[in-house]
Design an enzyme around this catalytic site. Structure first.
Site, PDB file in Angstrom:
ATOM      1  CG  ASP A 221       6.263 -15.340  36.814  1.00  0.00           C
ATOM      2  OD1 ASP A 221       5.874 -14.786  37.850  1.00  0.00           O
ATOM      3  OD2 ASP A 221       5.538 -16.113  36.154  1.00  0.00           O
ATOM      4  CG  ASP A 223       3.053 -19.931  34.336  1.00  0.00           C
ATOM      5  OD1 ASP A 223       3.252 -19.999  35.558  1.00  0.00           O
ATOM      6  OD2 ASP A 223       2.285 -20.692  33.738  1.00  0.00           O
TER       7      ASP A 223
HETATM    8  N1  LIG Z   1       3.427 -17.783  37.204  1.00  0.00           N
HETATM    9  C1  LIG Z   1       2.530 -17.523  38.150  1.00  0.00           C
HETATM   10  N2  LIG Z   1       1.474 -18.349  38.350  1.00  0.00           N
HETATM   11  C2  LIG Z   1       0.551 -18.064  39.303  1.00  0.00           C
HETATM   12  N3  LIG Z   1       0.622 -16.987  40.095  1.00  0.00           N
HETATM   13  C3  LIG Z   1       1.655 -16.151  39.937  1.00  0.00           C
HETATM   14  N4  LIG Z   1       1.998 -15.023  40.572  1.00  0.00           N
HETATM   15  C4  LIG Z   1       3.136 -14.564  40.026  1.00  0.00           C
HETATM   16  N5  LIG Z   1       3.553 -15.374  39.047  1.00  0.00           N
HETATM   17  C5  LIG Z   1       2.644 -16.386  38.974  1.00  0.00           C
END
Ligand SMILES: Nc1ncnc2[nH]cnc12
Ligand SMILES: CSC[C@H]1O[C@H](OP(=O)(O)O)[C@H](O)[C@@H]1O
Length: 305
Positions: A221, A223
């Protein structure tokens, strides 16, 4: 357990730690499972010992347990690393689902990080050296450079469809909640490239146990730093876990035999150099070492305690 089996289940040099979405390795001959009681308690789950088609023994441990019942702050990292070291492990290939903090790292890309920034909150036990036996391990370069180079090389043939990024900085947050948008932007301003909740203290403990450690990060992703875009949530992460896990297994299909050859030939320079490093990191006068703590440390570093 008969004696042949226990022999089979020891002297295992290579371990894989699976993170979110990677709870087992397929297509390998399972030899057995072990669940040793370490001086730091039990590992996240039973450690599954398998053999590859080339005959290499592999230990596999699901970081959050099979079924994902441990949150990142609850992972018993000391027991995990101690149990693997006790089995004979010299190399850990650790997988992690990460968020991307940079446009060019897209979901489903793989990242081999070389640096870490610690944003955990001090609530995770993060050293084997305490309570009367003090040591300060070197951690300037938290990952293993020889393994990183090998993974980058093997990925070209093992996963030609996957984009690999190298030399990146991983920020490790406490969680389990995801970041705020302000935090996500802050990490970008610090030059961080990817984010997870798992690399610490796992990597520190591996260093203290003289196990060469490289994390292989799999982006799921962006974030929550992208303006006007939906913030990361578990559904978005899960949507990419299946593809990432399949790519991880393809990578391991070739990587493990190269790691074994590297160990046999002594050609993984940083892996060789790590051995013996803790001998010079201890600072407590041997006459002043706490006896109980020394006994615990013998479980992972019997040469020194
Ligand atoms: N955005 C994110 N923040 C922290 N850990 C993750 N693991 C997968 N995506 C994450
Ligand atoms: C399921 S999203 C957050 C979760 O995923 C990552 O786990 P792992 O590193 O074990 O793959 C991240 O670190 C968080 O624990």
């Amino acid at each position: 357990m008969n004696s042949t089996l226990s022999e089979e289940l020891s002297n295992i040099k290579i371990a894989v730690i699976g993170g979110s979405g990677l709870y087992s390795l397929d297509g390998l001959e399972v030899i057995g499972e072990v669940n040793p009681l370490t001086p730091w308690g039990y590992a996240s789950d039973k450690i599954v010992v398998s053999r590859t088609a080339h005959g290499t023994k592999i230990a596999f441990l699901a970081r959050h347990g099979r079924g994902h019942y441990l949150n990142p702050s609850e992972v018993p990292a000391r027991a995990n690393i101690a149990a693997l070291k006790h089995l004979g492990v010299e190399v850990i290939l650790a997988f992690s689902a990460v968020g991307s903090l940079q446009e060019e790292i897209a979901p489903r890309d793989f990242v081999i990080p070389s640096q870490i920034i610690d944003r955990t909150k001090g609530i995770r036990p993060s050293t084997f050296f305490e309570k009367g036996v003090v040591a300060h391990a070197m951690f300037a370069d938290p990952f293993d450079a020889s393994l990183a180079a090998l993974i980058a090389e093997v990925s070209k043939t093992a996963c030609p469809g996957v984009k690999f990024h190298t030399e990146k900085t991983l920020v490790c947050m406490e969680g389990p909640q995801f970041s705020t948008r302000a935090e996500s932007k802050l990490y970008r301003s610090w030059g961080c490239d990817i984010i997870n909740m798992s690399v610490l203290p796992e990597s520190k403990l591996a260093r203290e146990a003289e196990i060469a450690y490289q994390m292989i990060c799999m982006s799921t992703d962006y974030d929550c730093w992208r303006v006007g875009e939906e913030a990361v949530n578990v559904a978005a992460v899960i949507a990419n876990l299946g593809a990432n896990s399949a790519n991880a297994k393809n990578l391991l299909g070739q990587l493990i035999k190269h790691v074994e050859i590297g160990l046999e030939e002594g050609s993984l320079k940083s892996v060789v150099e790590l051995k013996g490093s803790m001998r010079f990191s201890g600072i407590t006068d041997p006459n002043k070492r706490d006896a109980d703590q020394s006994a615990k440390l013998r479980y992972i570093l019997p040469e020194y305690f």
